[in-house]
Design an enzyme around this catalytic site. Structure first.
Site: not given
Length: 718
Positions: A45, A190
């Site tokens: 991320s 994510d």
């Protein structure tokens, strides 16, 4: 470490954590300060985004400058300058409170706040120095990142392919950025959902020592969850702050900046978070220096990188994945053609014209370079959603209370078309239909149809201040072709049909009817328009210009009054606003219309006076006089306003307007000074930019009459 490793290979793992990942930059500054060479970087991320910048070759200080210059919430929510909106959307699409997709006959909700195109564009700009390298192990510092398969929740290591796509995949924060397709079979979200601290993957990369920077936090107390984004933050943290903390034992040097009081969406606290990273790394500075000594070689200094502004000559344009929108539409929106020179940054900006249409889930692109010549390859994923329900509401002292319902459908009949139908219901019913085939900067064409109804009172302007009931209805149809220039201005030509009914019930001439008609005719006209709109906002703009000009020739009529002769009318509205300080803006306007005719046809005259923004036909607002109180076949109006902004989105303004209304404006100007003989009116007002649209309350008056009035408007005009 001193006894085991002679020249240790160092792996750096950066965890995900949203905005808290900015503290990774502070740790990188300490690593650089110690002269420590990083041999491998992995992240998830935001850790992947920062780590990739360092792996690409940017210095820690450059990354600091890059991150602090980005307005993350605007980027992550695909918020763009109004200049990228199509001219059609500027005219017809900025009046709704809600915009909801209709799926299988049911009203739905978007997958996320943003499709993430602006994020992808920015990543493409930043990672351009390695755009030709598909193997991430060949970067100046080898790199990998992690994403999550949305189908089974398993982590996927990405170490090859397109770096912008890899980071967009790893940082697809649920509900903030929509899921991303990395190939035809896998859709991802994510990476933090599956592996927020990928230490185990790094251990397989042949490194000797792992430095792990962990910005994971703790679950927030209920009293600290005070917004929708904070709720999203908390939900995601349920998954992130589980087993990942057990991996800290596998890290040789574990660094955890003090970011517990920050949230994943605290993107406005960039500087504070970078500082926390620097502070946490200071206690490891001596360790970093010893490891650097053991490495025995000075790390290669970072070259000052920047996004590529070199212009390349376009050889070919290849577009893949566009089914409902033609190649002409896409090229027209991009305003791009073979033989043109363009840079990577400029192309990224032009993509915004496509993004703003909301017609695409993703627009991936690549420069295939050969010296100074490039092929542009686009891979487009269209938005399968084409049908929308939009609603709005408005109140003003002219049209009274109105609700608005809109149905918009795209590529209904043709590949590039849009059909939009408005129905305004309330005290005065109105409707509008727009069908437009949009070819971008190439020739487009469309059809516009409106029904407008207004019941009000009109002051006759005599000494007794007499007023009568007045009702107006207008059916308007316009078939046209249009050329659009960079979404700033448009020229259209076409044929117009008008059916005009104007009457009063105050007095009756024909005893067989309950009203007296002033006009009840059909007209066939030639109509040309030139329009420009560069305002930065629709409501309360800070800067920009607006031009609305029309040339209309009435060719024929059913001639209810038996007095019709062909007549031409030209009207032009020029206005602009300039913010001259942080809180003060100056607005100027010039507006005029002239009738070119051999005899005066009163039913086609201009009516000046009243309050409103969306008058149709020949009605012109003018403070200090009631609706259509001043009548003539020509007029000239000027206006100026000084606006003061206070407490965020609240405004006070003073407005002055002046006008002459006559049957021969040129003769008037030749023999009479304008301001000495002009009608005058003034107003003072309070306005606010609210979640339901603009709110305006003002008092208007004229020193020449007793028509002072209070006007109120709430919501977007339609």
């Amino acid at each position: 470490m001193d006894s085991i490793f002679k020249k240790p290979k160092i792996g750096l793992v950066l965890s995900g954590g949203g905005a808290k990942g900015f503290s990774h930059i502070g740790v990188l500054k300490a690593i650089e300060k110690a002269g420590l060479k990083i041999d491998y970087i992995g992240g998830t991320s935001m850790g992947a985004a920062v780590g990739a910048l360092y792996a690409t070759g940017y210095s820690a200080q450059q990354i600091d400058s890059i991150i602090t210059s980005i307005h993350f919430m605007d980027m992550l929510t695909d918020k763009m300058d109004r200049k990228y909106a199509s001219f059609f959307d500027k005219k017809h699409g900025e009046k709704y409170l809600l915009n909801l997709p209709i799926k299988n006959g049911k009203i739905g909700l978007p997958l996320a706040l943003s499709k993430g195109q602006s994020t992808y564009n920015k990543l493409s700009e930043l990672y351009y120095p390695v755009a030709d390298i598909n193997d991430f192990s060949k970067f100046p510092i080898p790199f990998f990142c992690v994403t999550t398969n949305i189908e089974n929740g398993k982590g996927i290591e990405i170490n090859s392919g397109s770096l912008p796509e890899a980071i967009r995949s790893s940082a697809s924060l649920p509900t903030l950025l929509s899921p991303y397709k990395i190939d035809s079979l896998r859709t991802v979200i994510d990476g933090g959902i599956a592996d927020n601290f990928p230490v185990d993957i790094m251990k397989k990369k042949g490194v000797d020592i792992i430095i792990g920077v962990d910005v994971q936090g703790v679950l927030q107390k209920p009293e600290n969850i005070n917004s929708a984004l904070k709720v999203i933050d908390q939900i995601i943290n349920f998954q992130l702050y589980g087993e990942e903390h057990n991996k800290t034992k596998e890290v040789d040097i574990y660094i955890h900046p003090d970011v517990y009081s920050y949230g994943m969406v605290d993107f406005d606290k960039t500087r504070q978070l970078i500082t926390e990273g620097e502070k946490s790394a200071e206690e490891f500075l001596e360790t970093f220096e010893k490891l650097a000594q053991q490495q025995g070689t000075n790390p290669k200094k970072h070259t000052l990188l920047n996004t590529n502004n070199k212009k390349y000559i376009i050889n070919e344009i290849n577009i893949e994945g566009s089914d409902n929108f033609t190649r002409r539409y896409i090229r027209g929106k991009l305003n791009i053609k073979p033989g043109e020179k363009i840079s990577n940054v400029e192309l990224s900006n032009r993509i915004n014209y496509l993004t703003q249409t909301k017609n695409f889930n993703s627009i991936r692109y690549a420069f295939i370079k050969k010296d100074s010549i490039v092929n542009l390859d686009f891979k487009i994923e269209e938005n399968p959603q084409s049908l929308y329900l939009k609603v709005g509401a408005h109140y003003d002292t002219t049209y009274k209370l109105s609700g608005l319902v809109n149905i918009t459908d795209k590529h209904l009949l043709l590949r590039n078309d849009v059909l939009s139908v408005d129905l305004a219901f309330g005290d005065n019913i109105r409707a509008e239909l727009n069908y437009f085939v949009d070819n971008g900067h190439f020739l487009s064409y469309g059809f516009n149809s409106m029904f407008n109804q207004l019941e009000t009172s009109v002051n006759l302007g005599d000494d007794n201040n007499t007023s009568i009931n007045f009702e107006h209805s207008n059916i308007y149809n316009y078939l046209y072709s249009q050329i659009n220039f960079k979404n700033k201005f448009a020229i259209s030509l076409g044929l117009e049909h008008q059916h005009i009914r104007r009457y009063t019930r105050t007095f009756i001439i024909d005893p067989n009817t309950d009203r007296t008609y002033f006009d009840k005719s059909n007209y066939l006209n030639f109509l040309a328009k030139l329009e420009l709109d560069t305002y930065d906002k629709k409501s309360f703009p800070n800067n920009g210009y607006l031009i609305k000009s029309t040339f209309r020739t009435y060719l024929s009529s059913t001639d209810y009054n038996n007095n019709f002769n062909p007549i031409s009318q030209a009207r032009i509205l020029l206005e602009g606003i300039k913010t001259i300080s942080n809180t003060v803006s100056l607005f100027l306007q010039a507006d005029g219309g002239v009738s070119i005719t051999s005899n005066n046809q009163e039913n086609l005259n201009y009516g000046i006076g009243g309050y409103g923004n969306n008058f149709v036909y020949n009605y012109v607002p003018f403070y200090g006089y009631t609706f259509s109180e001043l009548v003539g076949n020509s007029y000239l109006k000027t206006a100026a306003s000084l606006r003061y902004r206070f407490y965020k989105k609240n405004y006070l303004d003073f407005y002055a307007n002046y006008a002459i209304v006559t049957d021969d404006v040129f003769h008037f100007l030749k023999h009479q000074p304008f301001f000495k003989n002009a009608k005058t009116g003034y107003s003072i007002g309070y306005s606010a930019d609210s979640f339901i649209g603009p709110i305006d309350v003002r008092y208007a008056w004229s020193p020449e009459n007793r028509n002072d009035a209070i006007y109120i408007s709430v919501g977007f005009w339609f």
